[in-house]
Design a protein around this motif. Structure first.
Motif, PDB file in Angstrom:
ATOM      1  N   VAL A 232      37.270   6.906  37.080  1.00  0.00           N
ATOM      2  CA  VAL A 232      37.354   4.932  36.946  1.00  0.00           C
ATOM      3  C   VAL A 232      36.549   3.893  36.259  1.00  0.00           C
ATOM      4  N   GLU A 233      35.752   4.952  35.163  1.00  0.00           N
ATOM      5  CA  GLU A 233      35.006   3.946  34.320  1.00  0.00           C
ATOM      6  C   GLU A 233      35.118   3.881  32.837  1.00  0.00           C
ATOM      7  N   VAL A 234      36.631   5.037  32.929  1.00  0.00           N
ATOM      8  CA  VAL A 234      37.634   4.698  31.587  1.00  0.00           C
ATOM      9  C   VAL A 234      38.339   3.913  31.463  1.00  0.00           C
ATOM     10  N   THR A 235      38.417   3.340  30.509  1.00  0.00           N
ATOM     11  CA  THR A 235      39.150   1.870  30.144  1.00  0.00           C
ATOM     12  C   THR A 235      40.773   2.546  29.605  1.00  0.00           C
ATOM     13  N   LEU A 236      40.953   1.121  30.047  1.00  0.00           N
ATOM     14  CA  LEU A 236      42.859   1.562  30.035  1.00  0.00           C
ATOM     15  C   LEU A 236      42.730   2.071  28.753  1.00  0.00           C
ATOM     16  N   GLU A 237      42.715   1.105  27.305  1.00  0.00           N
ATOM     17  CA  GLU A 237      42.395   1.551  26.229  1.00  0.00           C
ATOM     18  C   GLU A 237      42.248   2.775  25.366  1.00  0.00           C
ATOM     19  N   GLU A 238      40.885   3.587  25.960  1.00  0.00           N
ATOM     20  CA  GLU A 238      40.635   4.909  25.477  1.00  0.00           C
ATOM     21  C   GLU A 238      41.281   6.154  26.572  1.00  0.00           C
ATOM     22  N   VAL A 239      42.293   5.892  27.967  1.00  0.00           N
ATOM     23  CA  VAL A 239      42.887   6.840  28.011  1.00  0.00           C
ATOM     24  C   VAL A 239      44.705   6.608  27.472  1.00  0.00           C
ATOM     25  N   CYS A 240      45.017   5.537  26.333  1.00  0.00           N
ATOM     26  CA  CYS A 240      45.655   5.259  25.580  1.00  0.00           C
ATOM     27  C   CYS A 240      45.697   6.288  24.428  1.00  0.00           C
ATOM     28  N   GLU A 241      44.781   5.589  24.229  1.00  0.00           N
ATOM     29  CA  GLU A 241      43.923   6.281  22.653  1.00  0.00           C
ATOM     30  C   GLU A 241      44.187   8.219  22.814  1.00  0.00           C
ATOM     31  N   HIS A 242      43.296   8.785  24.109  1.00  0.00           N
ATOM     32  CA  HIS A 242      44.040   9.477  24.191  1.00  0.00           C
ATOM     33  C   HIS A 242      45.240  10.560  24.589  1.00  0.00           C
ATOM     34  N   LEU A 243      45.946   9.921  25.020  1.00  0.00           N
ATOM     35  CA  LEU A 243      47.245   9.379  25.070  1.00  0.00           C
ATOM     36  C   LEU A 243      48.186   9.797  23.489  1.00  0.00           C
ATOM     37  N   ASP A 244      47.754   8.988  23.037  1.00  0.00           N
ATOM     38  CA  ASP A 244      48.456   9.340  21.716  1.00  0.00           C
ATOM     39  C   ASP A 244      48.236  10.052  20.130  1.00  0.00           C
ATOM     40  N   GLY A 245      47.393  11.270  21.205  1.00  0.00           N
ATOM     41  CA  GLY A 245      46.223  12.153  20.576  1.00  0.00           C
ATOM     42  C   GLY A 245      45.206  11.304  19.797  1.00  0.00           C
ATOM     43  N   GLY A 246      43.712  10.969  20.192  1.00  0.00           N
ATOM     44  CA  GLY A 246      43.167  10.380  19.090  1.00  0.00           C
ATOM     45  C   GLY A 246      41.955  11.553  19.952  1.00  0.00           C
ATOM     46  N   GLY A 247      41.871  12.379  20.630  1.00  0.00           N
ATOM     47  CA  GLY A 247      41.086  12.631  21.589  1.00  0.00           C
ATOM     48  C   GLY A 247      40.225  12.115  22.094  1.00  0.00           C
TER      49      GLY A 247
END
Length: 285
Positions: A232-247
């Motif tokens: 829950v502490e993870v931001t939506l922006e961080e999840v989007c970056e992860h989805l885009d293959g950013g690690g």
């Protein structure tokens, strides 16, 4: 399911065919989970009799996280947005009680049905705004490149997060020359698969083993696989970056496909922390 097809799916397909000036008999593909109700003879027969122009494309069990666009690019963000709303409500409730002078040990959370019900609209509105971003669904900010092909049309970039090897579900990838070459060579390389793909749909029967979903792959209700969970502490922006293959962003770790805080990841890995045999309990200990 029948109500969904008649009142939502078929009207949507017909509206899109009208918008694109296509023939009303233009075939459409419906990608769905391989649940027992979806793969049943009764449902497939009903679909063939009423909507023969809708082709059923089953996602094999355990592969929705790879090949189903909603699972890959939408629902993960939706779930995290709901978590954020729930946490915000709880933090506000606890803070309000502490500000009135209530001792921290006496703080209680109102979990009555009425309170939880009244929180639902705000949660849904926040989740809606979190995922109602065309650039997120279509990844318009990302220029899809495949074998030196650059797509100028953002609308063709939808579903590109669903990848398998060199290809993905974007329109550009599915209509690319490299994939067409593979399909052209398929009759020579795998005649059975080529025939299964090109054969016209037949009326389902009890002996349609060659066209119905493999019974070994059909999933009964209740057989859900472990979902991807983000802290829950993870931001939506961080999840989007992860989805885009950013690690995994700094301070986070990937656990079962989801993002967790470093400490949470260590707990998930069952890291044993040695504790002294003799210890005393007291303030600050």
């Amino acid at each position: 399911m029948k109500s969904f097809v008649s009142n939502i799916l078929a009207p949507y397909f017909n509206t899109e065919k009208e918008r694109l000036s296509l023939d009303q008999l233009q075939e459409c593909i419906w990608q769905l989970d391989i649940w027992s109700v979806h793969a049943s003879l009764e449902f497939r027969t009903w679909m063939f009799d009423n909507y023969p122009w809708i082709i059923l494309d089953y996602v094999p069990g355990g592969c929705t996280g790879l090949w189903q666009p909603c699972d890959v690019g939408i629902q993960r963000i939706l779930k995290l947005a709901v978590k954020h709303s729930q946490q915000t409500a709880v933090v506000h409730e606890v803070s309000s009680q502490l500000q009135t002078g209530i001792n921290a040990c006496d703080v209680t959370l109102d979990t009555t049905l009425g309170t939880l019900r009244n929180r639902v609209p705000a949660t849904l509105v926040n989740a809606y705004h979190s995922i109602n971003k065309p650039q997120r669904i279509q990844k318009a900010s990302y220029s899809f490149r495949y074998h030196n092909i650059v797509s100028p049309d953002n609308g063709l970039q939808a579903f590109e997060l669903c990848r398998s090897g060199e290809f993905n579900l974007s329109h550009l990838s599915l209509t690319s020359r490299p994939l067409r070459v593979i399909l052209d060579n398929l009759p020579q390389q795998d005649a059975a698969l080529a025939e299964a793909i090109s054969a016209p749909c037949k009326h389902p029967t009890t002996d349609d083993s060659g066209t119905r979903p493999n019974s070994a792959m059909v999933m009964n209700e209740g057989g859900f696989t472990e979902p991807v969970e983000d802290d829950v502490e993870v931001t939506l922006e961080e999840v989007c970056e992860h989805l885009d293959g950013g690690g995994a962003p700094e301070g986070l770790a990937e656990v079962n496909g989801g993002l967790q805080l470093g400490s949470a990841a260590a707990e998930g890995d069952d890291v044993e922390i040695p504790i002294a045999a003799n210890y005393g309990l007291g303030r600050g200990k």
